[in-house]
Design an enzyme around this catalytic site. Structure first.
Site, PDB file in Angstrom:
ATOM      1  N   LYS A 106      -1.746   6.745   6.982  1.00 55.50           N
ATOM      2  CA  LYS A 106      -1.097   8.225   7.108  1.00 55.50           C
ATOM      3  C   LYS A 106      -0.265   8.308   8.517  1.00 55.50           C
ATOM      4  CE  LYS A 106      -3.079  10.938   3.858  1.00 55.50           C
ATOM      5  NZ  LYS A 106      -3.775  12.332   3.310  1.00 55.50           N
ATOM      6  N   LYS A 155      -0.613   3.449  -4.371  1.00 56.31           N
ATOM      7  CA  LYS A 155      -1.307   4.500  -4.806  1.00 56.31           C
ATOM      8  C   LYS A 155      -0.426   5.614  -5.507  1.00 56.31           C
ATOM      9  CE  LYS A 155      -3.742   7.413  -2.385  1.00 56.31           C
ATOM     10  NZ  LYS A 155      -4.575   8.700  -2.663  1.00 56.31           N
ATOM     11  N   LYS A 179      -0.115  12.846  -4.376  1.00 55.55           N
ATOM     12  CA  LYS A 179       0.517  14.123  -4.531  1.00 55.55           C
ATOM     13  C   LYS A 179       1.607  14.630  -3.480  1.00 55.55           C
ATOM     14  CE  LYS A 179      -3.950  16.480  -3.713  1.00 55.55           C
ATOM     15  NZ  LYS A 179      -4.312  16.008  -2.349  1.00 55.55           N
TER      16      LYS A 179
END
Ligand code: ATP
Ligand code: LTN
Length: 333
Positions: free
Chosen positions: A116, A198, A201
């Site tokens: 991230k 992965k 969303k």
């Protein structure tokens, strides 16, 4: 008496976007199965969501939406506690205490932090770094035995266990040491646009994920475009991650085994296979979408559930927090 034997289950999803079939198959679908035999608590983790910048109005709307999705997927407020993380202050309070015995080095090893921070290079904030400490607080406040999550959360469950064990050793037995629960199938659904990544969303590429609210045409279109390989055979093998991922999704929606799927599509090619996967997913999502729409039309019903959930969660969480405060030596009034 019977109550004492029930296991405490805790899990949560961030209201950082519309949930995907990854969130559903990896997490929520399994939560539903735990409800009858266990003492379940499910949280909308809004404090975690702000580790990545959120537009306030979007965050507010998605918090309702995430709660409505829980219900539409079959989480039953009569059986389980459902609440919003920011309604229970003990999460942030315990996170502070736990953060003071969590090492910089341990947090630096977290792969989600590394991923991230690479993706949000302009906003590598302290919350993103201490995210796993808050998650440990979520879990440990409720004496959780089992945490049903997708495979990507395994490292976070492990650090939560380490934090609990360390606290127990330093201050005497306080926390239950939790275990992760990962589904046999669906624990890691991959992106349709890049099957080495992965499904997520918050992916900027909308074609990578199937949102639980995508309409039938969108679902079919995204599956038709799904990245596969240059062969034509439907089977699971190295180098065929895209097809393997579609097989997993098909299996989760239909209950069919790999052998049955290979048999069904023998000699047919990817075109027909993708149509079938798309149809199975769209069929599986239709009832959930209808229920979601009804629920979103009744905000006060959703608020009632949030309120009741927060009261129950607050009651349990405050008790754990006072025990912790006493053990670390804070003066009580
Ligand atoms: P974001 O993209 O905002 O980081 P996310 O889609 O990765 O979010 P989370 O809110 O972090 O979703 O995850 C909620 C739950 O869904 C967790 O239990 C997580 O393990 C599970 N999950 C998320 N993505 C997948 C996936 N692709 N396959 C299986 N499980 C998943
Ligand atoms: N980090 C999780 C969401 C999460 C969670 C939790 C899951 C926050 N707190 C407690 C289980 C238990 C994620 O999926 N990204």
């Amino acid at each position: 008496m019977e109550n004492e034997k029930k296991k405490r289950i805790f899990s949560g999803v961030q209201p950082s976007g519309i949930l995907t079939i990854g969130n559903y198959l990896g997490a929520i679908k399994n939560w539903v199965d735990f409800q009858d035999e266990n003492d379940c608590i499910f949280c909308v983790v809004d404090l975690h969501a702000i580790t990545v910048h959120q537009v306030p109005a979007d965050l507010r709307r998605r918090t309702y939406e995430t709660l409505a999705i829980y219900l539409a997927c079959g989480i039953d407020p009569a059986k389980s506690t459902i609440f919003v993380q920011s309604h229970v202050p003990a999460h942030a309070e315990l996170a502070w205490v736990l953060g003071c015995s969590t090492m910089f080095g341990e947090l630096s090893r977290m792969t989600q932090f590394k991923d991230k921070s690479a993706r949000n290079a302009g906003n590598v904030n302290a919350g993103l770094f201490t995210y796993p400490v808050l998650m440990a607080a979520d879990i440990l406040l409720y004496g959780t035995d089992l945490v049903p999550v997708g495979k990507d959360q395994q490292q976070h469950i492990e650090i939560a266990r380490d934090i609990a064990i360390r606290f127990n050793q330093t201050y005497s037995d306080t926390f239950v040491v939790p275990e992760g629960f990962f589904p046999k199938s669906g624990a890691k659904i991959m992106s349709l646009a890049d099957p080495t990544k992965k499904m997520s969303k918050s992916d900027a590429n909308q074609n990578g994920f199937i949102s639980l609210l995508d309409d039938r045409d969108t679902v079919m279109r995204k599956f038709r475009r799904a990245v596969t390989d240059s062969e034509t055979e439907v089977r699971r093998a190295p180098g065929k991650e895209g097809v393997g991922n579609l097989m997993t999704i098909y299996s989760c929606f239909t209950g069919k085994t790999d052998a049955e799927i290979e048999e069904e599509f023998r000699g047919l090619g990817y075109g027909e296979f993708k149509e079938a996967v798309g149809a199975a997913a769209a069929d599986g999502l239709a009832p959930l979408q209808a229920r979601f729409k009804e629920l979103m039309a009744d905000k006060s019903y959703l608020e009632g559930i949030m309120k009741e959930g927060a009261e129950h969660a607050n009651h349990i969480a405050r008790k754990t927090l006072s025990k912790v405060y006493r053990k670390v030596g804070f003066v009580g009034l």
